[in-house]
Design a protein around this motif. Structure first.
Motif, PDB file in Angstrom:
ATOM      1  N   GLU A 174       0.008  38.326 -59.222  1.00 41.13           N
ATOM      2  CA  GLU A 174       0.217  36.859 -59.329  1.00 41.13           C
ATOM      3  C   GLU A 174       1.915  36.695 -58.539  1.00 41.13           C
ATOM      4  OE1 GLU A 174       0.626  35.130 -63.186  1.00 41.13           O
ATOM      5  OE2 GLU A 174       2.014  36.900 -63.817  1.00 41.13           O
ATOM      6  N   LYS A 175       2.320  37.403 -58.717  1.00 38.80           N
ATOM      7  CA  LYS A 175       3.693  37.420 -58.151  1.00 38.80           C
ATOM      8  C   LYS A 175       3.868  37.916 -56.583  1.00 38.80           C
ATOM      9  CE  LYS A 175       6.310  36.874 -62.294  1.00 38.80           C
ATOM     10  NZ  LYS A 175       7.332  37.532 -63.293  1.00 38.80           N
ATOM     11  N   LEU A 176       3.083  38.565 -56.079  1.00 42.21           N
ATOM     12  CA  LEU A 176       2.806  39.347 -54.773  1.00 42.21           C
ATOM     13  C   LEU A 176       2.860  38.358 -53.560  1.00 42.21           C
ATOM     14  CD1 LEU A 176       0.342  42.554 -55.159  1.00 42.21           C
ATOM     15  CD2 LEU A 176       2.751  42.131 -55.459  1.00 42.21           C
ATOM     16  N   PRO A 177       3.289  38.559 -52.418  1.00 40.62           N
ATOM     17  CA  PRO A 177       3.449  37.732 -51.233  1.00 40.62           C
ATOM     18  C   PRO A 177       1.959  37.414 -50.799  1.00 40.62           C
ATOM     19  CG  PRO A 177       4.410  39.755 -50.852  1.00 40.62           C
ATOM     20  CD  PRO A 177       3.990  39.780 -52.251  1.00 40.62           C
ATOM     21  N   ILE A 178       1.801  36.132 -50.135  1.00 35.73           N
ATOM     22  CA  ILE A 178       0.361  35.943 -49.660  1.00 35.73           C
ATOM     23  C   ILE A 178      -0.058  36.558 -48.444  1.00 35.73           C
ATOM     24  CG2 ILE A 178       0.552  33.550 -50.695  1.00 35.73           C
ATOM     25  CD1 ILE A 178       1.447  32.578 -48.042  1.00 35.73           C
ATOM     26  N   LYS A 186      -1.849  33.552 -38.680  1.00 36.51           N
ATOM     27  CA  LYS A 186      -1.765  32.267 -38.496  1.00 36.51           C
ATOM     28  C   LYS A 186      -1.727  31.310 -39.746  1.00 36.51           C
ATOM     29  CE  LYS A 186      -1.552  28.194 -36.082  1.00 36.51           C
ATOM     30  NZ  LYS A 186      -1.676  27.340 -36.903  1.00 36.51           N
ATOM     31  N   ILE A 187      -2.758  31.828 -40.521  1.00 36.30           N
ATOM     32  CA  ILE A 187      -3.090  31.101 -41.875  1.00 36.30           C
ATOM     33  C   ILE A 187      -1.772  31.337 -42.881  1.00 36.30           C
ATOM     34  CG2 ILE A 187      -4.513  30.778 -43.974  1.00 36.30           C
ATOM     35  CD1 ILE A 187      -6.936  31.429 -41.949  1.00 36.30           C
ATOM     36  N   VAL A 188      -1.386  32.554 -42.836  1.00 36.81           N
ATOM     37  CA  VAL A 188      -0.224  32.866 -43.592  1.00 36.81           C
ATOM     38  C   VAL A 188       1.003  32.185 -43.313  1.00 36.81           C
ATOM     39  CG1 VAL A 188       1.367  34.459 -44.424  1.00 36.81           C
ATOM     40  CG2 VAL A 188      -1.169  35.156 -44.140  1.00 36.81           C
ATOM     41  N   ASP A 189       1.154  32.013 -42.058  1.00 35.54           N
ATOM     42  CA  ASP A 189       2.511  31.258 -41.428  1.00 35.54           C
ATOM     43  C   ASP A 189       2.339  29.584 -41.844  1.00 35.54           C
ATOM     44  OD1 ASP A 189       3.576  33.465 -40.232  1.00 35.54           O
ATOM     45  OD2 ASP A 189       2.753  32.914 -38.417  1.00 35.54           O
ATOM     46  N   ASP A 190       1.099  29.059 -41.783  1.00 35.57           N
ATOM     47  CA  ASP A 190       0.891  27.801 -42.097  1.00 35.57           C
ATOM     48  C   ASP A 190       1.073  27.559 -43.534  1.00 35.57           C
ATOM     49  OD1 ASP A 190       0.612  27.257 -39.372  1.00 35.57           O
ATOM     50  OD2 ASP A 190      -1.656  27.205 -39.556  1.00 35.57           O
ATOM     51  N   LEU A 191       0.539  28.454 -44.431  1.00 38.78           N
ATOM     52  CA  LEU A 191       0.754  28.269 -45.995  1.00 38.78           C
ATOM     53  C   LEU A 191       2.250  28.442 -46.110  1.00 38.78           C
ATOM     54  CD1 LEU A 191      -2.333  30.569 -46.976  1.00 38.78           C
ATOM     55  CD2 LEU A 191      -2.113  28.074 -47.355  1.00 38.78           C
ATOM     56  N   ARG A 192       3.062  29.355 -45.668  1.00 42.68           N
ATOM     57  CA  ARG A 192       4.526  29.284 -45.723  1.00 42.68           C
ATOM     58  C   ARG A 192       5.088  28.117 -45.490  1.00 42.68           C
ATOM     59  NH1 ARG A 192       5.414  35.346 -43.496  1.00 42.68           N
ATOM     60  NH2 ARG A 192       4.716  36.441 -45.369  1.00 42.68           N
ATOM     61  N   THR A 193       4.727  27.360 -44.414  1.00 41.19           N
ATOM     62  CA  THR A 193       5.170  26.163 -44.181  1.00 41.19           C
ATOM     63  C   THR A 193       4.914  25.041 -45.137  1.00 41.19           C
ATOM     64  OG1 THR A 193       4.889  26.651 -41.751  1.00 41.19           O
ATOM     65  CG2 THR A 193       5.157  24.211 -42.050  1.00 41.19           C
ATOM     66  N   ALA A 208     -10.538  22.732 -52.872  1.00 40.12           N
ATOM     67  CA  ALA A 208     -11.140  21.972 -51.939  1.00 40.12           C
ATOM     68  C   ALA A 208      -9.891  21.378 -50.705  1.00 40.12           C
ATOM     69  CB  ALA A 208     -11.488  20.588 -52.608  1.00 40.12           C
ATOM     70  N   PRO A 209      -8.790  21.136 -50.806  1.00 40.40           N
ATOM     71  CA  PRO A 209      -7.923  21.047 -49.864  1.00 40.40           C
ATOM     72  C   PRO A 209      -7.851  21.900 -49.145  1.00 40.40           C
ATOM     73  CG  PRO A 209      -7.174  20.035 -52.026  1.00 40.40           C
ATOM     74  CD  PRO A 209      -8.228  20.904 -52.456  1.00 40.40           C
ATOM     75  N   LEU A 210      -7.620  23.305 -49.491  1.00 39.67           N
ATOM     76  CA  LEU A 210      -7.075  24.440 -48.796  1.00 39.67           C
ATOM     77  C   LEU A 210      -8.533  24.705 -48.126  1.00 39.67           C
ATOM     78  CD1 LEU A 210      -5.665  26.661 -51.650  1.00 39.67           C
ATOM     79  CD2 LEU A 210      -4.368  25.729 -49.556  1.00 39.67           C
ATOM     80  N   ALA A 211      -9.613  24.538 -48.454  1.00 37.97           N
ATOM     81  CA  ALA A 211     -11.005  24.809 -47.561  1.00 37.97           C
ATOM     82  C   ALA A 211     -10.892  23.813 -46.409  1.00 37.97           C
ATOM     83  CB  ALA A 211     -12.152  24.669 -48.479  1.00 37.97           C
ATOM     84  N   LEU A 212     -10.605  22.560 -46.773  1.00 39.41           N
ATOM     85  CA  LEU A 212     -10.767  21.348 -45.931  1.00 39.41           C
ATOM     86  C   LEU A 212      -9.989  21.586 -44.631  1.00 39.41           C
ATOM     87  CD1 LEU A 212     -11.970  18.661 -45.154  1.00 39.41           C
ATOM     88  CD2 LEU A 212      -9.924  17.527 -46.081  1.00 39.41           C
ATOM     89  N   ARG A 213      -8.676  22.312 -44.796  1.00 39.27           N
ATOM     90  CA  ARG A 213      -7.785  22.401 -43.864  1.00 39.27           C
ATOM     91  C   ARG A 213      -7.963  23.760 -42.869  1.00 39.27           C
ATOM     92  NH1 ARG A 213      -1.222  20.990 -43.609  1.00 39.27           N
ATOM     93  NH2 ARG A 213      -0.763  22.073 -41.892  1.00 39.27           N
ATOM     94  N   PHE A 214      -7.971  24.787 -44.014  1.00 44.22           N
ATOM     95  CA  PHE A 214      -7.997  26.260 -43.225  1.00 44.22           C
ATOM     96  C   PHE A 214      -9.463  26.945 -43.377  1.00 44.22           C
ATOM     97  CE2 PHE A 214      -3.984  25.623 -45.344  1.00 44.22           C
ATOM     98  CZ  PHE A 214      -3.161  26.052 -44.444  1.00 44.22           C
TER      99      PHE A 214
END
Length: 503
Positions: A174-178, A186-193, A208-214
């Motif tokens: 649970e505490k590990l980085p994404i 690219k997805i990792v950078d956008d999630l950090r943003t 649902a919102p994550l799946a809609l965007r990524f």
């Protein structure tokens, strides 16, 4: 529930360079440089370089400015990939029937049912880490319920091994980085943003919102990490390995049916081996189930074999461990290790030659998880180095023990410290105290002086041991020695040890 081991090799690029050129001093810092056009940056750095401040991603010019004596070598992605493939093929023969490459910097393997053969998961992981270190490879080893969790934990730890207890995947990750979710960069950078930093934060967010965007990739990786969907490991195979398979239009699951088709596959495998003049030493039966999971059974033989009846028996004795689940859709039989085997012509004789063959017993014991070996003599005066373990069916060794002094029946794994009352330098002890109990010495013989192997180890140039055979008041006899000659401190500590027990 399957258990997955991930072996992360953080220094593969630099470790490979050191293995290829042993003349490089251990203290020499190494950095591997990647380039694209006119841009050059550090792709990998060894421990010595990292201590000096060199980091992956740093411009090459800056790294060289930080550490003037840094050895810079061009990156070789193809060479690293080939080295990782060789490591995976080696691990396939040693650790598990199901081994695959895990990205570009590690391997993954299914060790279900293999840990008990090595005393549990902790000894197994320790052995893996030690063997990689002995080969000059830095390894971080983790075991978990899923591939995704083991992959992430192996890359998050700073120590050599970590064990994620069964059923505690969520707590461990649970505490590990994404960045450890095996997502595209690219997805990792956008999630950090968007403010996401840990796996737990992402897992507790509406899907649902994550799946809609990524797209579905984030949900798929999370489900794989937490074990909600299966992620089968496709085992690596060498092109020269002989393998046969049988796919089923309708899944099978009955024990008799499994045994029937295993027998058919053994016949096919032996036929292929015979064409190549090979005999099999280690064979894997890989079971692919309807739900996408795999299970494997390994059988080994002490000698190269092509005996259909015997190989079939070795597998049929173990097919009861197969859990068909909803059904089996494919069986694959692979000759993981094979050796040349020539046909032997049997000659008749008027005199019966009763030469017992114990290799079937060795095979049965070995496939039950027992470590079967023979003890062979080694040309060394140092007692603990005068024996070696060899394969039980290895050819006879011409070397023999030649000692003018008797040797004990039992040699301790390592000399055990004792206290002794003795007149130096050449007199045997009058009494010894071993593990809190005192023994008076009634008879003794010695000393027998054993010199260190100075031609192998500089530290043993002056080292000696003086051995004595002693007998106590009840007739028990022990083999003891004093470290050193009793006069010069350079020859040893002059402490006493017990090393063996006579019958």
């Amino acid at each position: 529930m399957p258990r997955v081991v991930s072996i992360y090799l953080p220094g593969l690029a630099t470790d490979r360079i050191r293995r290829a050129d042993p003349s490089i001093p251990p203290e020499q810092a190494i950095a591997v440089i990647a380039k694209s056009g006119s841009k050059r940056w550090v792709a990998a750095a060894d421990e010595a370089a990292r201590k000096a401040g060199v980091r992956a991603g740093m411009p090459a010019a800056k790294a060289q400015a930080i550490f003037r004596d840094l050895m810079l070598l061009d990156a070789d992605a193809a060479g690293d990939a080939a080295a990782l493939e060789r490591i995976a093929l080696w691990a396939l023969t040693v650790y598990s029937p199901i081994v695959a490459m895990d990205w570009i910097d590690g391997i993954v393997m299914d060790t279900e049912g293999a840990d008990h053969l090595q005393g549990g998961e902790e000894p197994m992981l320790t052995r893996v880490a030690n063997q990689f270190r002995a080969k000059g490879l830095t390894a971080r080893v983790a075991v978990a319920d899923t591939w995704g969790a083991a992959h992430a934990c192996a890359r998050a730890i700073t120590r050599e091994t970590v064990i994620v207890p069964r059923g505690e995947t969520a707590k461990a990750v649970e505490k590990l980085p994404i960045s450890l979710l095996r997502l595209p960069e690219k997805i990792v950078d956008d999630l950090r943003t968007l403010g996401f930093q840990s796996v737990g934060e992402l897992a507790n967010t509406a899907r649902a919102p994550l799946a809609l965007r990524f797209g579905p990739e984030i949900g798929r990786r999370l489900d794989q990490m937490f074990g909600r969907v299966s992620e089968p490991i496709d085992p690596i195979r060498h092109p020269e390995q002989v393998q046969v398979f049988r796919a089923f239009a309708e899944p099978i699951g009955a024990a008799d049916t499994i045994n029937k088709y295993v027998g058919c596959l053994v016949v096919q495998l032996v036929a292929e081996l015979q064409k190549k003049g090979l005999g099999v030493r280690r064979t894997d039966l890989v079971v692919e189930k309807v739900d996408g999971t795999r299970q494997a059974i390994r059988a080994g033989t002490a000698k190269p074999a092509r005996d259909v009846a015997w190989l079939t028996k070795l597998f049929r004795d173990r097919t009861e461990k197969i859990e068909p689940g909803f059904g089996i859709e494919k069986l694959t039989l692979v000759a993981i290790m094979s050796e040349p085997l020539e046909e032997e012509q049997k000659t008749s004789s008027l005199v019966d030659e009763d030469i017992p063959d114990i290799t079937p017993l060795i095979d049965i014991l070995g496939n039950r998880g027992q470590r079967v070996y023979r003890v062979a003599p080694v040309a060394s005066d140092v007692p603990e180095r005068s024996v070696a373990r060899v394969a039980p069916a290895a050819t006879e060794i011409e070397e023999s023990w030649t000692h003018h002094w008797r040797r004990p029946v039992r040699l301790l794994d390592r000399p055990d410290p004792i206290t002794a009352i003795a007149l130096l330098p050449d007199h045997p002890p009058r009494s010894i105290t071993w593990r809190g109990r005192r023994y008076d010495v009634k008879r003794a013989d010695g000393p027998e002086r054993v010199f260190g192997e100075w031609w192998k180890r500089d530290s043993e140039f002056d080292a000696v041991r003086d051995y004595f055979v002693i007998e106590n008041e009840v007739g028990e006899r022990y083999w003891i020695f004093r470290s050193g000659n009793g006069l010069d401190p350079e020859t040893g500590s002059h402490k006493w040890f017990i090393h063996g027990i006579f019958a």
